[in-house]
Motif scaffolding. Structure first.
Motif, short mmCIF file in Angstrom:
data_model
loop_
_atom_site.label_atom_id
_atom_site.label_comp_id
_atom_site.label_asym_id
_atom_site.label_seq_id
_atom_site.Cartn_x
_atom_site.Cartn_y
_atom_site.Cartn_z
N GLN A 265 -31.00 33.19 -5.51
CA GLN A 265 -30.83 33.97 -4.29
C GLN A 265 -29.35 34.07 -3.92
OE1 GLN A 265 -33.01 35.78 -2.47
NE2 GLN A 265 -31.23 36.43 -1.28
N ALA A 266 -28.61 32.98 -4.06
CA ALA A 266 -27.19 32.98 -3.72
C ALA A 266 -26.41 33.97 -4.57
CB ALA A 266 -26.61 31.57 -3.89
N ARG A 267 -26.92 34.29 -5.76
CA ARG A 267 -26.25 35.23 -6.66
C ARG A 267 -26.96 36.58 -6.74
NH1 ARG A 267 -25.24 30.23 -7.98
NH2 ARG A 267 -23.33 29.60 -8.97
N VAL B 123 -34.11 40.24 -10.89
CA VAL B 123 -34.61 38.88 -10.99
C VAL B 123 -36.08 38.90 -10.61
CG1 VAL B 123 -34.44 36.52 -10.11
CG2 VAL B 123 -32.36 37.88 -10.44
N LEU B 124 -36.92 38.28 -11.44
CA LEU B 124 -38.34 38.14 -11.15
C LEU B 124 -38.72 36.67 -11.35
CD1 LEU B 124 -39.77 41.17 -13.19
CD2 LEU B 124 -39.33 41.08 -10.72
N GLY B 125 -39.17 36.02 -10.28
CA GLY B 125 -39.68 34.67 -10.38
C GLY B 125 -41.18 34.73 -10.62
N GLY C 280 -36.20 32.35 2.30
CA GLY C 280 -35.36 33.53 2.44
C GLY C 280 -35.05 34.21 1.12
N LEU C 281 -36.01 34.26 0.22
CA LEU C 281 -35.81 34.86 -1.10
C LEU C 281 -36.10 36.36 -1.02
CD1 LEU C 281 -37.62 32.10 -3.18
CD2 LEU C 281 -35.17 32.28 -2.67
N ASP C 282 -35.19 37.18 -1.52
CA ASP C 282 -35.39 38.63 -1.42
C ASP C 282 -35.73 39.30 -2.74
OD1 ASP C 282 -32.95 38.74 -2.70
OD2 ASP C 282 -31.88 39.68 -1.04
N PHE C 283 -35.98 38.51 -3.77
CA PHE C 283 -36.43 39.07 -5.04
C PHE C 283 -37.91 38.78 -5.21
CE2 PHE C 283 -34.35 34.99 -5.79
CZ PHE C 283 -35.33 34.26 -6.45
N PRO C 284 -38.59 39.56 -6.05
CA PRO C 284 -40.04 39.37 -6.20
C PRO C 284 -40.41 38.01 -6.79
CG PRO C 284 -39.37 41.52 -7.03
CD PRO C 284 -38.11 40.74 -6.78
N LEU C 285 -41.40 37.39 -6.18
CA LEU C 285 -42.05 36.20 -6.74
C LEU C 285 -43.43 36.65 -7.16
CD1 LEU C 285 -41.11 33.35 -4.22
CD2 LEU C 285 -39.91 34.09 -6.29
N LEU C 286 -43.68 36.59 -8.44
CA LEU C 286 -44.93 37.11 -8.99
C LEU C 286 -45.95 35.99 -9.16
CD1 LEU C 286 -43.41 39.47 -11.70
CD2 LEU C 286 -43.82 39.90 -9.27
#
Length: 158
Positions: free
Chosen positions: A53-55, A66-68, A85-91
């Motif tokens: 997230q920081a990057r 990025v996909l978690g 506060g993660l703004d990338f998809p967590l699948l």
């Protein structure tokens, strides 16, 4: 396991908001950093995802998605994402349980979860780099950056 230079296995998984995300969604548009992690809300997983997230702004500016991915439910992913506060998809690879992790060779049958497997997939859908760590061993985010730079500079990651 997904070998370097081979086509990445496709997947269709719900993200933390219930939207279906497929690997094909990013074809010809972006490289994908696919990060399998064992469980939401655990110390090492939380730390790894916070580093990503920081990057995230850097990854986005370089056309990297990025996909978690974990075997947690979509609902668990949502609470975890909101809390951290993660703004990338967590699948959610919840059902069929671990199907995507199995396709990538990172499912631990004895634990019922993914191990720490990460894959850089180029915009043409080819695996260009990977690392697989045991459950307790955090991955180094700097290795992701180097692998993505190699893909960007050579077009192949080699």
């Amino acid at each position: 396991m997904s070998a370097i230079g081979s086509p990445a296995p496709g997947f269709s998984l719900p993200d933390q908001h219930g939207r279906t995300v497929t690997l094909a969604d990013f074809r010809e548009r972006a490289s994908v950093l696919l990060v399998f992690y064992p469980f939401a809300f655990t110390g090492v997983c939380t730390g790894e995802l916070q580093e990503l997230q920081a990057r995230s702004a850097v990854f986005q500016s370089e056309d990297v998605q990025v996909l978690g991915v974990s075997c947690d439910s979509m609902h668990t992913q949502r609470v975890f994402s909101d809390q951290e506060g993660l703004d990338f998809p967590l699948l959610s690879d919840f059902w069929p349980h671990g199907a995507a992790a199995r396709a990538y060779g990172v499912f631990a049958e004895d634990k019922g979860c993914a191990v720490r497997g990460s894959f850089v997939i180029d915009p043409s859908g080819i695996v260009r780099w990977s690392v697989i760590n045991a459950l307790p061993d955090a991955r180094d985010v700097h290795e992701y950056v180097k692998a993505l730079e190699a893909v960007r500079s050579t077009g192949t990651g080699h």
